[in-house]
Design an enzyme around this catalytic site. Structure first.
Site, PDB file in Angstrom:
ATOM      1  N   CYS A   1       0.832  -1.205   0.000  1.00 22.18           N
ATOM      2  CA  CYS A   1       0.000   0.000   0.000  1.00 22.18           C
ATOM      3  C   CYS A   1       0.871   1.262   0.000  1.00 22.18           C
ATOM      4  O   CYS A   1       1.830   1.359   0.781  1.00 22.18           O
ATOM      5  CB  CYS A   1      -0.916   0.010   1.225  1.00 22.18           C
ATOM      6  SG  CYS A   1      -2.030   1.439   1.257  1.00 22.18           S
TER       7      CYS A   1
ATOM      8  N   CYS B   1      -8.956  -0.655   2.472  1.00 21.87           N
ATOM      9  CA  CYS B   1      -8.318   0.610   2.104  1.00 21.87           C
ATOM     10  C   CYS B   1      -8.737   1.011   0.690  1.00 21.87           C
ATOM     11  O   CYS B   1      -8.774   0.180  -0.223  1.00 21.87           O
ATOM     12  CB  CYS B   1      -6.802   0.445   2.185  1.00 21.87           C
ATOM     13  SG  CYS B   1      -5.851   1.842   1.548  1.00 21.87           S
TER      14      CYS B   1
ATOM     15  N   CYS C   1      -5.101   0.946  -1.790  1.00 24.07           N
ATOM     16  CA  CYS C   1      -4.506  -0.302  -2.306  1.00 24.07           C
ATOM     17  C   CYS C   1      -5.548  -1.364  -2.629  1.00 24.07           C
ATOM     18  O   CYS C   1      -5.216  -2.402  -3.202  1.00 24.07           O
ATOM     19  CB  CYS C   1      -3.483  -0.856  -1.321  1.00 24.07           C
ATOM     20  SG  CYS C   1      -4.173  -1.412   0.264  1.00 24.07           S
TER      21      CYS C   1
ATOM     22  N   CYS D   1      10.539 -26.791  -6.388  1.00 21.94           N
ATOM     23  CA  CYS D   1      11.808 -26.612  -5.685  1.00 21.94           C
ATOM     24  C   CYS D   1      11.598 -26.012  -4.301  1.00 21.94           C
ATOM     25  O   CYS D   1      12.479 -26.098  -3.443  1.00 21.94           O
ATOM     26  CB  CYS D   1      12.758 -25.752  -6.518  1.00 21.94           C
ATOM     27  SG  CYS D   1      12.129 -24.120  -6.940  1.00 21.94           S
TER      28      CYS D   1
END
Length: 351
Positions: free
Chosen positions: A40, A67, A70, A317
């Protein structure tokens, strides 16, 4: 459970706007009553005013509201309307050479377009449009069309300018490409942040997080080793892995069926093939892998092959850890490795 140590780690990630933690946690700010994603852009709260959550749902249940800057309930890499508009415009007329008048006609600020495309795709809009034009030129040349015709159809009056632009994008002058193949590269949005997928029409060659260190060198090595041109686009394997990743992150898949092209040495391929046999929810050490492939003293070489894997998540992996139980390394970041292992442990028994 989020421990005190993890809270400190998450707070530092919040201060750094570290994209490796996208999807790993959300933070509620007690003084404002909102909750945010790690990247954010808003002013950062004090640690004492932060409450950390594994999922957005937990933040909502704790009475925090999303928010507005974001937008934690939207996809972390939601495509802006401007980007969507311009991508569609390119697809409607991919051979067009863009000028300032074209931006004005769409009521788009060229500087804003440049900035948003750079953030989204790692290239400016002009570079994106040029890559699409060059992709068309490459297709025409491979189909037998004269280089001069391909040059003119993509809007280049100068042959030297066409050669230079073509070489910068494709890695070879148009007359030197010969039978070199074409690989398509596509941006995939995932729970843990954006990834790049590169494939031909038959198999997936590369799948990496966009913010992985050295990604540009990886892509360049792939291009050189396969003697390929890499251009924006999509193929059947890319569409397949996009669908399978969505199912994986939703907890509905632990195995992948997308065909893979393993671009490595015989030893590396042996290691990568074994990694795919490690069950989801389980881990192995580098020594375990070395013993399993019949080379018990080659654990360091196993670690190097593990790090050279270019197909993140699909070739797991992340399931290889140190003998002492420590996570070890991971090209996508240890926060993602920890999340992936936890996610697989939580979901593998459900399938």
């Amino acid at each position: 459970m989020i421990t005190a140590e993890m809270k400190s780690e998450y707070y530092q990630a919040l201060l750094d706007k570290n994209s490796e933690y996208e999807g790993v946690f959300f933070v509620g700010v007690k003084t404002t009553g909102v909750f945010c994603r790690p990247t954010c852009p808003a002013r950062k709260p004090k640690f004492i005013n932060c409450e950390f959550f594994d999922h957005a749902k937990q933040a909502l249940l704790a009475s925090f509201r999303p928010c507005q800057r974001c937008r934690p309930l939207s996809h972390p890499n939601h495509v802006s309307e401007l980007v969507r508009l311009l991508v569609n415009a390119v697809e409607e007329n991919p051979e067009q050479r863009w000028t300032e008048n074209d931006f004005q006609r769409l009521s788009v600020d060229a500087a804003t377009a440049r900035r948003q495309f750079k953030k989204r795709f790692g290239m400016t809009f002009v570079e994106y449009a040029r890559a699409r034009r060059m992709g068309i030129a490459l297709k025409e040349i491979r189909e037998g069309k004269a280089v001069i015709d391909a040059q003119l159809s993509t809007g280049y009056e100068s042959s030297s300018g066409f050669r230079d632009a073509f070489s910068r994008i494709m890695g070879a002058a148009p007359t030197l490409l010969g039978d070199h193949q074409v690989l398509k590269a596509s941006w995939l949005d995932t729970r843990l942040g954006p990834m790049i997928a590169i494939a031909d029409e038959e198999a997936l060659y590369l799948l990496e997080f966009i913010d992985r260190r050295g990604l540009e060198r990886e892509v360049e090595r792939l291009r050189q080793r396969t003697k390929s041109a890499i251009i924006p686009g999509s193929t059947a394997p890319i569409r397949s892995i996009e669908r399978e990743l969505e199912e994986y992150f939703d907890g509905g898949r632990t195995q992948f069926a997308t065909p893979l092209f393993l671009c490595g040495s015989p030893f590396q391929r042996m290691v990568w093939e074994h990694l795919q046999t490690i069950p989801p929810g389980h881990t192995s050490s580098y020594s375990d892998v070395a013993a399993a492939i019949g080379k018990p003293s080659a654990f360091r070489a196993v670690a190097q092959a593990n790090g050279a894997n270019q197909l993140a998540i699909v070739i797991p992996c992340h399931r290889v850890i140190n003998s002492n139980g420590d996570l070890g390394g991971y090209g996508g970041g240890l926060s993602r490795k920890r999340w992936l292992l936890h996610h697989e442990k939580e979901t593998s028994h459900l399938l």
